[in-house]
Write a protein that holds these residues in place. Structure first.
Motif, PDB file in Angstrom:
ATOM      1  N   SER A 114      79.739  11.759 -56.127  1.00 51.83           N
ATOM      2  CA  SER A 114      78.691  11.335 -55.202  1.00 51.83           C
ATOM      3  C   SER A 114      77.519  12.313 -55.273  1.00 51.83           C
ATOM      4  O   SER A 114      77.648  13.462 -54.865  1.00 51.83           O
ATOM      5  CB  SER A 114      79.238  11.273 -53.773  1.00 51.83           C
ATOM      6  N   LYS A 115      76.400  11.841 -55.765  1.00 53.30           N
ATOM      7  CA  LYS A 115      75.268  12.726 -56.055  1.00 53.30           C
ATOM      8  C   LYS A 115      74.197  12.748 -54.970  1.00 53.30           C
ATOM      9  O   LYS A 115      73.101  13.266 -55.192  1.00 53.30           O
ATOM     10  CB  LYS A 115      74.637  12.313 -57.386  1.00 53.30           C
ATOM     11  N   ASN A 116      74.513  12.196 -53.801  1.00 54.28           N
ATOM     12  CA  ASN A 116      73.569  12.218 -52.684  1.00 54.28           C
ATOM     13  C   ASN A 116      74.281  12.683 -51.417  1.00 54.28           C
ATOM     14  O   ASN A 116      75.381  12.223 -51.118  1.00 54.28           O
ATOM     15  CB  ASN A 116      72.974  10.832 -52.446  1.00 54.28           C
ATOM     16  N   ILE A 117      73.651  13.584 -50.680  1.00 51.77           N
ATOM     17  CA  ILE A 117      74.186  14.035 -49.390  1.00 51.77           C
ATOM     18  C   ILE A 117      73.072  13.953 -48.356  1.00 51.77           C
ATOM     19  O   ILE A 117      71.976  14.491 -48.569  1.00 51.77           O
ATOM     20  CB  ILE A 117      74.722  15.482 -49.464  1.00 51.77           C
ATOM     21  N   ALA A 118      73.363  13.268 -47.259  1.00 53.30           N
ATOM     22  CA  ALA A 118      72.423  13.209 -46.131  1.00 53.30           C
ATOM     23  C   ALA A 118      72.961  14.107 -45.029  1.00 53.30           C
ATOM     24  O   ALA A 118      74.094  13.936 -44.562  1.00 53.30           O
ATOM     25  CB  ALA A 118      72.284  11.774 -45.626  1.00 53.30           C
ATOM     26  N   MET A 119      72.151  15.068 -44.614  1.00 55.26           N
ATOM     27  CA  MET A 119      72.566  16.044 -43.600  1.00 55.26           C
ATOM     28  C   MET A 119      72.347  15.441 -42.211  1.00 55.26           C
ATOM     29  O   MET A 119      71.332  15.665 -41.556  1.00 55.26           O
ATOM     30  CB  MET A 119      71.786  17.341 -43.782  1.00 55.26           C
ATOM     31  N   VAL A 120      73.324  14.650 -41.771  1.00 51.81           N
ATOM     32  CA  VAL A 120      73.188  13.915 -40.511  1.00 51.81           C
ATOM     33  C   VAL A 120      73.859  14.615 -39.332  1.00 51.81           C
ATOM     34  O   VAL A 120      73.665  14.226 -38.178  1.00 51.81           O
ATOM     35  CB  VAL A 120      73.752  12.481 -40.648  1.00 51.81           C
ATOM     36  N   ASN A 121      74.704  15.632 -39.600  1.00 53.39           N
ATOM     37  CA  ASN A 121      75.417  16.353 -38.526  1.00 53.39           C
ATOM     38  C   ASN A 121      76.097  15.391 -37.559  1.00 53.39           C
ATOM     39  O   ASN A 121      76.051  15.561 -36.340  1.00 53.39           O
ATOM     40  CB  ASN A 121      74.461  17.265 -37.747  1.00 53.39           C
ATOM     41  N   ILE A 125      70.172  16.606 -51.869  1.00 52.32           N
ATOM     42  CA  ILE A 125      70.511  16.812 -50.462  1.00 52.32           C
ATOM     43  C   ILE A 125      69.268  16.533 -49.618  1.00 52.32           C
ATOM     44  O   ILE A 125      68.216  17.143 -49.827  1.00 52.32           O
ATOM     45  CB  ILE A 125      71.043  18.235 -50.218  1.00 52.32           C
ATOM     46  N   HIS A 126      69.413  15.601 -48.702  1.00 54.50           N
ATOM     47  CA  HIS A 126      68.278  15.141 -47.906  1.00 54.50           C
ATOM     48  C   HIS A 126      68.589  15.282 -46.422  1.00 54.50           C
ATOM     49  O   HIS A 126      69.685  14.943 -45.983  1.00 54.50           O
ATOM     50  CB  HIS A 126      67.982  13.677 -48.226  1.00 54.50           C
ATOM     51  N   THR A 127      67.636  15.794 -45.655  1.00 50.34           N
ATOM     52  CA  THR A 127      67.762  15.864 -44.200  1.00 50.34           C
ATOM     53  C   THR A 127      66.876  14.790 -43.589  1.00 50.34           C
ATOM     54  O   THR A 127      65.640  14.862 -43.706  1.00 50.34           O
ATOM     55  CB  THR A 127      67.347  17.236 -43.665  1.00 50.34           C
ATOM     56  N   PRO A 128      67.482  13.767 -42.972  1.00 47.72           N
ATOM     57  CA  PRO A 128      66.667  12.709 -42.367  1.00 47.72           C
ATOM     58  C   PRO A 128      65.729  13.276 -41.305  1.00 47.72           C
ATOM     59  O   PRO A 128      66.044  14.268 -40.643  1.00 47.72           O
ATOM     60  CB  PRO A 128      67.715  11.776 -41.736  1.00 47.72           C
ATOM     61  N   SER A 129      64.577  12.656 -41.141  1.00 51.35           N
ATOM     62  CA  SER A 129      63.630  13.071 -40.112  1.00 51.35           C
ATOM     63  C   SER A 129      64.238  12.824 -38.734  1.00 51.35           C
ATOM     64  O   SER A 129      65.211  12.085 -38.583  1.00 51.35           O
ATOM     65  CB  SER A 129      62.330  12.283 -40.239  1.00 51.35           C
ATOM     66  N   ALA A 130      63.656  13.459 -37.727  1.00 49.33           N
ATOM     67  CA  ALA A 130      64.138  13.257 -36.355  1.00 49.33           C
ATOM     68  C   ALA A 130      64.061  11.787 -35.971  1.00 49.33           C
ATOM     69  O   ALA A 130      64.952  11.248 -35.299  1.00 49.33           O
ATOM     70  CB  ALA A 130      63.312  14.107 -35.397  1.00 49.33           C
ATOM     71  N   GLU A 131      63.009  11.117 -36.432  1.00 51.92           N
ATOM     72  CA  GLU A 131      62.852   9.689 -36.132  1.00 51.92           C
ATOM     73  C   GLU A 131      63.942   8.874 -36.809  1.00 51.92           C
ATOM     74  O   GLU A 131      64.526   7.960 -36.209  1.00 51.92           O
ATOM     75  CB  GLU A 131      61.483   9.211 -36.599  1.00 51.92           C
ATOM     76  N   LEU A 173      66.904   9.957 -37.797  1.00 53.44           N
ATOM     77  CA  LEU A 173      68.184  10.277 -37.184  1.00 53.44           C
ATOM     78  C   LEU A 173      68.336   9.568 -35.840  1.00 53.44           C
ATOM     79  O   LEU A 173      69.444   9.156 -35.463  1.00 53.44           O
ATOM     80  CB  LEU A 173      68.312  11.789 -37.006  1.00 53.44           C
ATOM     81  N   ALA A 174      67.237   9.405 -35.142  1.00 54.56           N
ATOM     82  CA  ALA A 174      67.276   8.669 -33.874  1.00 54.56           C
ATOM     83  C   ALA A 174      67.732   7.233 -34.100  1.00 54.56           C
ATOM     84  O   ALA A 174      68.374   6.629 -33.234  1.00 54.56           O
ATOM     85  CB  ALA A 174      65.900   8.692 -33.217  1.00 54.56           C
ATOM     86  N   GLY A 175      67.413   6.681 -35.273  1.00 55.67           N
ATOM     87  CA  GLY A 175      67.865   5.336 -35.607  1.00 55.67           C
ATOM     88  C   GLY A 175      69.376   5.263 -35.733  1.00 55.67           C
ATOM     89  O   GLY A 175      70.001   4.293 -35.278  1.00 55.67           O
ATOM     90  N   VAL A 220      74.715   4.005 -32.673  1.00 55.75           N
ATOM     91  CA  VAL A 220      76.018   4.512 -32.225  1.00 55.75           C
ATOM     92  C   VAL A 220      76.115   4.607 -30.703  1.00 55.75           C
ATOM     93  O   VAL A 220      77.216   4.685 -30.152  1.00 55.75           O
ATOM     94  CB  VAL A 220      76.286   5.897 -32.874  1.00 55.75           C
ATOM     95  N   ALA A 221      74.994   4.559 -30.010  1.00 53.05           N
ATOM     96  CA  ALA A 221      74.981   4.761 -28.558  1.00 53.05           C
ATOM     97  C   ALA A 221      75.986   3.880 -27.804  1.00 53.05           C
ATOM     98  O   ALA A 221      76.717   4.382 -26.925  1.00 53.05           O
ATOM     99  CB  ALA A 221      73.574   4.549 -28.008  1.00 53.05           C
TER     100      ALA A 221
END
Length: 345
Positions: free
Chosen positions: A237-244, A303-309, A311-313, A318-319
């Protein structure tokens, strides 16, 4: 609350045969009396290159050194004692056939559903907050729940946050994960969360993940950075999203059968060695996050860190699941964790 951990390939007959051996082993150990504590068997299903096993080896070093070599510790990684089966490992520890195991809080929810509170999506802002909760009254309450299940908590470590690794990618927004088959631990909370997000979650034993990735049976999964690296998932897997997405604590846990054989002096020695080993584990886990991410990037992983916006999606999807599980786990317990986190901030 009825919490189900789904583990494909689980065979009751296999558990019965292993537990039968466990009972025989436990009986022999008990018959041997306190002298049987001379060799301590520690088992974990994760790779021998993980920081879990580094902690296990540190525990071995400390016990043997502080006991003047009276006690020996044998570390079994990669699930070698239990054919890679986490459920069997738990049950063998309960039966006394394994002295010490290392288990994550998602798996411990199988013994008591209150442990789901640690896995609640985005309940912790960072590792320090999570470990402060585990070291405080909430951690004490959770540990007490294990006592009646034949397991004693020696110490907690950091399993870090679950990140999203995938073959398709990069995953920049919640829309990018639609229809992607990802492996999650078989916790109902995880399965429902990632289904709500729009992916196709697949429950699967940890030991089967690498082969499934290679075969294309899954497109990715969720795991902390150190486990993505030590288990070599990044090679496929060559993609990682840092979603915490969710935190997991790691328990170093003693079988009550084993613990009862120790003298008070040896209980103190073993208990302190476990605490010191897991403090070491936390330090290693923290240092590995950035270092291993860099190593994987050098190996071609994006390795990609999604923007705050963005991540809010994810969080918005999940809410409703969070609200449902807050009631299932117990609103009082979840609120206690939320309040402690707020106080820390």
């Amino acid at each position: 609350m009825n919490v189900t951990l789904k583990q494909p390939g689980f065979k009751p007959s296999r558990v019965k045969s292993l537990l039968a051996a466990a009972v025989i082993t436990a009986g022999a150990l008990c018959a041997a009396g306190s002298a049987s504590a001379a060799t301590i068997r520690l088992s974990t299903t994760v790779s021998d290159s993980s920081n879990w096993v580094k902690a296990a080896n540190k525990f071995k070093e400390l016990v043997e050194e502080r006991s003047g070599a009276k006690h020996k510790v044998e570390v079994y990684a990669n699930g070698t004692l239990v054919s890679g089966n986490d459920r069997v490992e738990l049950e063998m520890a309960q039966a006394g056939a394994i002295d010490i195991i290392m288990k994550s809080t998602p798996w411990l929810s199988q013994l008591n559903p209150d442990f789901v509170v640690v896995s609640m999506p985005w309940i912790f802002p960072d590792t320090d907050a999570a470990m402060a909760v585990m070291d405080g009254p909430v951690g004490d309450k959770l540990s007490a729940k294990l006592e009646s299940q034949g397991i004693r908590t020696l110490a907690w470590g950091s399993g870090s946050f679950f990140q999203l690794y995938t073959n398709p990618g990069p995953i920049e927004t919640v829309d990018d994960i639609s229809g992607v088959k990802i492996r999650t631990p078989g916790l109902e909370l995880y399965l429902d969360s990632w289904s709500a997000i729009g992916s196709v979650p697949v429950a699967m034993s940890f030991a089967e993940v690498f082969t499934a990735l290679q075969a294309g049976a899954i497109d990715g999964g969720i795991s902390p950075i150190p486990l993505i690296y030590s288990s070599r998932f990044y090679e496929v897997s060559k993609n990682i999203a840092m979603v915490n997405y969710s935190f997991e604590a790691i328990g170093m846990l003693a079988s009550n059968v084993f613990w009862s054989r120790l003298s008070a002096e040896d209980q103190t020695l073993v208990g302190q060695a476990a605490k010191d080993a897991m403090i070491y584990q936390r330090e290693v886990a923290a240092s590995e996050e950035a270092d291993l991410a860099k190593v994987m990037e050098e190996a071609g992983v994006k390795i990609h860190t999604p923007s705050a916006e963005a991540l809010a999606g994810f969080k918005a999807k999940v809410a409703p699941v969070y609200a449902t599980f807050k009631e299932k786990v117990g609103a009082e317990l979840v609120s206690e964790v939320e309040a402690q986190v707020q106080a820390l901030n």
